[in-house]
Design an enzyme around this catalytic site. Structure first.
Site, PDB file in Angstrom:
ATOM      1  N   GLU A   1     -13.776  -5.502 -10.368  1.00 64.47           N
ATOM      2  CA  GLU A   1     -13.742  -4.053 -10.162  1.00 64.47           C
ATOM      3  C   GLU A   1     -13.672  -3.413 -11.532  1.00 64.47           C
ATOM      4  O   GLU A   1     -12.887  -3.835 -12.378  1.00 64.47           O
ATOM      5  CB  GLU A   1     -12.505  -3.621  -9.361  1.00 64.47           C
ATOM      6  CG  GLU A   1     -12.510  -4.103  -7.935  1.00 64.47           C
ATOM      7  CD  GLU A   1     -11.253  -3.706  -7.158  1.00 64.47           C
ATOM      8  OE1 GLU A   1     -10.618  -2.690  -7.491  1.00 64.47           O
ATOM      9  OE2 GLU A   1     -10.916  -4.444  -6.220  1.00 64.47           O
TER      10      GLU A   1
ATOM     11  N   GLU B   1      -5.775  -8.696  -4.304  1.00 65.31           N
ATOM     12  CA  GLU B   1      -4.436  -8.184  -4.578  1.00 65.31           C
ATOM     13  C   GLU B   1      -3.392  -8.727  -3.620  1.00 65.31           C
ATOM     14  O   GLU B   1      -2.780  -7.982  -2.855  1.00 65.31           O
ATOM     15  CB  GLU B   1      -4.469  -6.664  -4.590  1.00 65.31           C
ATOM     16  CG  GLU B   1      -5.358  -6.203  -5.724  1.00 65.31           C
ATOM     17  CD  GLU B   1      -5.299  -4.712  -6.002  1.00 65.31           C
ATOM     18  OE1 GLU B   1      -5.434  -3.937  -5.041  1.00 65.31           O
ATOM     19  OE2 GLU B   1      -5.157  -4.336  -7.166  1.00 65.31           O
TER      20      GLU B   1
HETATM   21  C1  GAL Z   1      -7.910  -1.890  -6.850  1.00 56.92           C
HETATM   22  C2  GAL Z   1      -8.074  -2.405  -5.456  1.00 56.92           C
HETATM   23  C3  GAL Z   1      -9.054  -1.608  -4.658  1.00 56.92           C
HETATM   24  C4  GAL Z   1      -8.804  -0.147  -4.849  1.00 56.92           C
HETATM   25  C5  GAL Z   1      -8.909   0.187  -6.280  1.00 56.92           C
HETATM   26  C6  GAL Z   1      -8.625   1.627  -6.563  1.00 56.92           C
HETATM   27  O1  GAL Z   1      -6.665  -2.231  -7.328  1.00 56.92           O
HETATM   28  O2  GAL Z   1      -8.458  -3.736  -5.435  1.00 56.92           O
HETATM   29  O3  GAL Z   1      -8.932  -1.970  -3.321  1.00 56.92           O
HETATM   30  O4  GAL Z   1      -7.531   0.160  -4.417  1.00 56.92           O
HETATM   31  O5  GAL Z   1      -7.952  -0.530  -6.999  1.00 56.92           O
HETATM   32  O6  GAL Z   1      -9.420   2.491  -5.878  1.00 56.92           O
END
Ligand code: GAL
Length: 957
Positions: free
Chosen positions: A488, A418
């Site tokens: 993620e 990010e």
């Molecule tokens: C993503 C980010 C993570 C965490 C997650 C939400 O956008 O990369 O670090 O913030 O969202 O828990």
């Protein structure tokens, strides 16, 4: 007026990575060169600003006798019982004004002092290096009064040459650490801000002719079964691998037959790199990572990543992890069938990567880089698109790659997380591709895949993932050629994630989808005397993101949460499905490399949840991807006509390094026939006398129709319709998802304050019928609810029929009855267990006979919320009652009300009352993962529609 001169602190706000440190190199522990750990107790002085104190403390002879002490590795804010400040949690907001590269004048600064004795036999030849493995966020270092330099890059190693400065006897190491620096702009990861020297500090002897740096290239040719090894080294030497009869010069390639390294078969060959000055142990894994046919292939085979994002976390020590904690993470991952880890969002302690090599996990090693807070200003001034910062970015990339390049487990280098897009990222990718063409480059932030070798996204919903799988997502030409991963997905915050099995189905269906990494491994709760575990805001931070920091598959103490149990089942390496009626089980090896020879199979047959027969099942050692059908024995005959079902398990046939023989890796269940439903002849007639109604074993209040007792078991509050649940983090949803945040929509509609209007109580010939209307104040929706009670003399049956009225635009949280029992502790049930399950997180729920207690039924989510439901319950016994469902139901019991659960902010807010509150639910709404992803899929919605369900009550006393 007079001015006090303060030392220059310009370096703190300088965009450069620092000065004085040695170039980065491979991280290793020499077999014979000496080293001295400088971990332990250090003298510590905290100042409020960077330049508050001069640097005289670094001088020899300085008396720090009145300073406090801290433990290194450690974070000062987690030591000293609050005397040294507190942790701050923000997700992406910088906790200081965005004014790069400047940081606030209030800049907590910790002076650390360590006086150490050089061992008397410390060799006098050669040089020495002082290594810092991690310091947040900026440090300036002196040895014996001489300044060595300063550095930024919190989770990266920095070394200084100190040979000339070391003295026999006592030496003084002084380190000034600033919480904030220009480097903080590059470290805006979603986690606690935790200053300190949080990884090891080590003094390393560097004998003359020692290995300066080395790069192990160990590839595998799957067409020949041969591996090629070449070890490049800054200093010439020999490479020895006894098991392979290898003895070659550095820089010289050698090709021999080998067993390859994969995460499933992590074969490592021990070797030695010997130079004139030292011997360095090598652990060599032969494998080849390529992008081919639009897929990530290792050793010629496409890999399906079943991964997780791992932050380093310990509830008391923060990011200062010891080896045993790291090992615990790896063992837990292996035991739960995970095969991959993304080191979100920085290179971990190097020992963790050794463990990944050893136990077998694919690794995405991520650089210590995130500038997420710039999104608040549309990425204006983003350091990754500003040439002045590029040297710092390249320094970070080099420090990651050089430190970690000898780990076979690493298949991807990730530029960071990010950080938007920009020239600096491109420069990093170009440098990495040049330095290590044998691995691939990952970065999620660039959806055009300009710099990357994989199309990576986070939290893409199921339907979009499916489109990507079908190649219907468009995008740049380059992107269309690339495989897809979700770096993620399935946000594991609170109760959930739901929808995992649905994602996995897609990953397995479309080749282009190569799996994903759950967000995230562990809840970052901070152990707290009053609150149990603290989260954002608990330390009085002016800006914070609450419990968004508690979104892991394991609780802060590393107990697996139901999400991990679910994930284990969803990604199991063997698929077991059966045709129970015909006694056939179909076994599929879902691994990418290994055959099934490591597993043994067992069958068992249950009648009414109790195992009556079991035995071993002979399954061929299927190769990866292969399936076979195996015949089960004849099912036992059950004279009583109970419910019969098969359970087939795959277990480790032998002890492994990560689990003992007998550890269950996969299982399947299937019914021999349908469940016989409870038969219930309504024989008794309700009798009304003296304000009471008697029906079989039960008494009711004649005026209200409320059940008072069954067979002497007092019922504290009559079973009545209940639709409310304490919203989960996923019900509440993320702030950017406005139209489907049901936690809030439910509250707006008033589902937490439903009123029950009694319409009538009718004692008929064979039933007591209580008619009601259940509705929230001020809204045009309601639920017509009729309770029909009958008895066969011994037992009592409640049949509930619900008819929605009005325009229900939202699903219901739950639909069932709730009642109170004055006393209940032990619980036994026949149904899904042993842990909790919800409609879209129930894959791991195994049907059987289970026992627990009311307390153990609770799932300890750090922020209290709906939890603990058991699925597919045929019957449950607690508090002297036996309750049988027609059809199966969801069961929950707790020592507080839903309203109390809803109001609690921490588990310590929940106090057990006198009543055990029992929910018997016909339906529950799914959980999804909307705290940062999709809500429940439509098939898991609990729609308001007419239903009827019933329960048969009897006593067990
Ligand atoms: C993503 C980010 C993570 C965490 C997650 C939400 O956008 O990369 O670090 O913030 O969202 O828990």
């Amino acid at each position: 007026m007079s001015f006090r001169t303060t030392p220059s602190v310009d370096y703190v706000e300088d965009v450069s990575p620092g000065s004085g440190a040695l170039p980065p190199r491979a991280w290793y522990a020499s077999s014979d060169a000496r080293s001295l750990s400088l971990n332990g107790s250090w003298r510590f002085r905290l100042s409020a600003t960077a330049g508050a104190e001069d640097d005289s403390f670094a001088e020899e002879g300085y008396d720090a006798g009145n300073w406090a002490e801290v433990t290194v590795p450690g974070h000062w804010v987690l030591q000293g019982d609050g005397a040294f400040g507190s942790p701050i949690y923000t997700n992406h907001l910088y906790p200081f004004p965005v004014d790069p590269p400047y940081v606030p004048t209030e800049n907590p600064t910790g002076d650390h002092l360590r006086v150490f004795d050089l061992p008397s036999d410390w060799p006098s030849d050669g040089g020495a290096v002082l290594r810092f493995d991690g310091v947040e966020s900026c440090a300036r270092v002196w040895l014996n009064g001489t300044e060595l330099g300063e550095f930024k890059g919190s989770r990266l190693a920095h070394e200084f040459a100190v040979g000339e400065l070391l003295k026999p006897g006592s030496n003084v190491l002084a380190v000034r650490v600033h919480q904030w620096s220009a480097g903080s702009y590059l470290e805006d990861q979603d986690q606690w801000w935790l200053p300190g020297i949080f990884r090891d500090v080590t003094l390393l002897h560097r004998p003359a002719g020692s290995v300066a740096d080395f790069f192990v290239h160990a590839s595998y040719d799957h067409t020949t079964g041969e591996g090629t090894l070449r070890v490049d080294s800054g200093v010439d030497g020999r490479v020895l691998v006894p098991a392979l009869d290898i003895d070659v010069a550095t820089g010289e390639p050698v090709t021999v037959a080998v067993e390859p390294w994969t995460a499933e078969t992590p074969k490592l060959y021990d070797g030695v790199l010997a130079t004139d000055g030292e011997r360095v142990p090598l652990r060599i894994g032969f494998r080849t990572v390529v992008l081919e046919d639009g897929l990530v292939k290792v050793n010629g085979t496409a890999v399906l990543f079943k991964g997780v994002n791992r932050h380093e976390w310990h509830p008391e020590r923060g990011r200062a992890l010891d080896l045993e904690t790291m090992r615990e993470d790896v063992l837990l991952m292996k035991r739960h069938n995970l095969n991959a880890v993304r080191t979100s969002h920085y290179p971990p302690h190097p020992a963790f990567l050794d463990l990944c090599d050893e136990y077998g996990l694919w690794v995405i090693d991520e650089c210590d880089l995130e500038t997420h807070g710039f999104t608040e200003q549309d990425w204006r001034d983003n350091p990754v698109d500003d040439d002045r910062w590029t040297p710092a970015l390249l320094d970070r990339a080099a420090r990651m790659v050089e430190r970690d390049k000898n780990h076979p487990s690493i298949v991807f280098w990730s530029l960071g997380n990010e950080a938007g897009t920009g020239r600096g990222l491109t420069a990093m990718a170009e440098w990495i591709h040049g330095r290590d063409p044998e691995r691939l480059v990952h970065y999620e932030g660039d959806w055009n895949c300009r710099d990357t070798d994989v199309y990576s996204r986070m939290y893409a919903f199921h339907d979009e993932v499916e489109k990507i799988g079908q190649q219907l997502d468009g995008g740049t030409h380059k992107r269309r050629e690339l495989p897809f991963i979700q770096c993620e997905y399935a946000h594991a915050m609170g109760n959930g994630p739901g929808g995992l099995a649905d994602y996995q189905e897609l990953f397995e269906k479309y080749d282009r989808l190569q799996g994903g990494f759950i967000w995230e491994w562990i809840d970052h709760g901070v152990k707290h005397a009053e609150l149990g575990y603290a989260y954002g805001g608990d330390f009085g931070e002016e800006l914070h993101d609450g419990n968004f920091v508690c979104d892991g598959l394991v609780f802060p103490d590393r107990t697996p949460s139901p999400g991990l149990i679910e994930y284990k089942k969803v990604i199991e390496p063997v698929h077991i499905e059966g045709d129970g009626a015909n006694g056939i089980v179909r076994i599929t090896n879902k691994q990418d490399f290994a055959d099934l020879s490591a597993l043994a199979f067992e069958w068992s047959c249950q009648v009414d949840g109790e195992t009556v027969e079991s035995g071993s099942l002979s399954v061929p050692a299927l190769v990866a991807g292969e399936s076979a059908e195996v015949k089960l024995p004849e099912p036992p005959v059950d004279g009583r006509g109970g419910e019969r079902q098969w359970t087939v398990r795959a277990l480790l046939a032998n002890d492994t390094s990560w689990a003992a023989k007998g550890h269950v890796v996969a299982w399947g269940q299937f019914a021999v026939g349908a469940r016989p439903l409870p038969s219930f002849p309504a024989t008794d007639r309700p009798v009304v006398e003296e304000g009471r109604i008697t029906l079989g074993p039960a008494w009711f209040d004649a005026r209200t129709g409320a059940l008072l007792s069954i067979g002497g078991v007092e019922v504290g509050a009559t079973p009545r319709l209940d639709v409310w649940r304490a919203p989960t983090d996923n019900d509440d949803g993320a702030e950017w998802q406005t139209d489907t945040r049901y936690g809030m929509l439910w509250r707006t509609l008033g589902l937490h304050r439903m009123r029950h209007r009694l319409v009538s109580v009718e004692a008929g010939d064979d039933a007591l019928t209580v008619r009601t209307r259940v509705a929230p104040a001020a809204r045009e929706v309601g639920l017509d609810t009729v309770y029909r009670w009958t008895s066969d003399g011994e037992r009592l049956r409640l049949s509930v029929s619900v008819t929605p009225e009005g325009d229900w635009t939202v699903p219901l949280p739950r639909l069932g009855v709730r009642f109170g029992l004055p006393e209940a502790d032990r619980v036994e049930w026949f149904g899904g267990g042993p842990g909790e399950a919800y409609p879209d997180s129930r894959t791991a729920s195994m049907v059987g006979r289970w026992q627990s207690t009311v307390d153990r039924l609770q799932t300890p989510y750090v922020r209290p919320q709906e939890n603990g439901a058991r699925a597919d319950v045929r019957w449950v016994e607690l508090g002297g009652l036996r309750i049988e469902g027609d059809p199966e139901f969801w069961f929950t019991a707790r020592r507080w009300t839903t309203e109390q659960l809803d109001a609690a902010q921490h588990r310590t807010d929940l106090a057990a009352g006198d009543t055990v509150w029992v929910n018997l639910d016909h339906g529950l709404h799914g959980v999804g993962s909307q705290s940062c992803g999709p809500g429940p899929l439509p098939q898991y919605f609990l729609k308001a529609e007419p239903v009827e369900f019933s329960f048969v009550f009897s006593t067990t006393r």
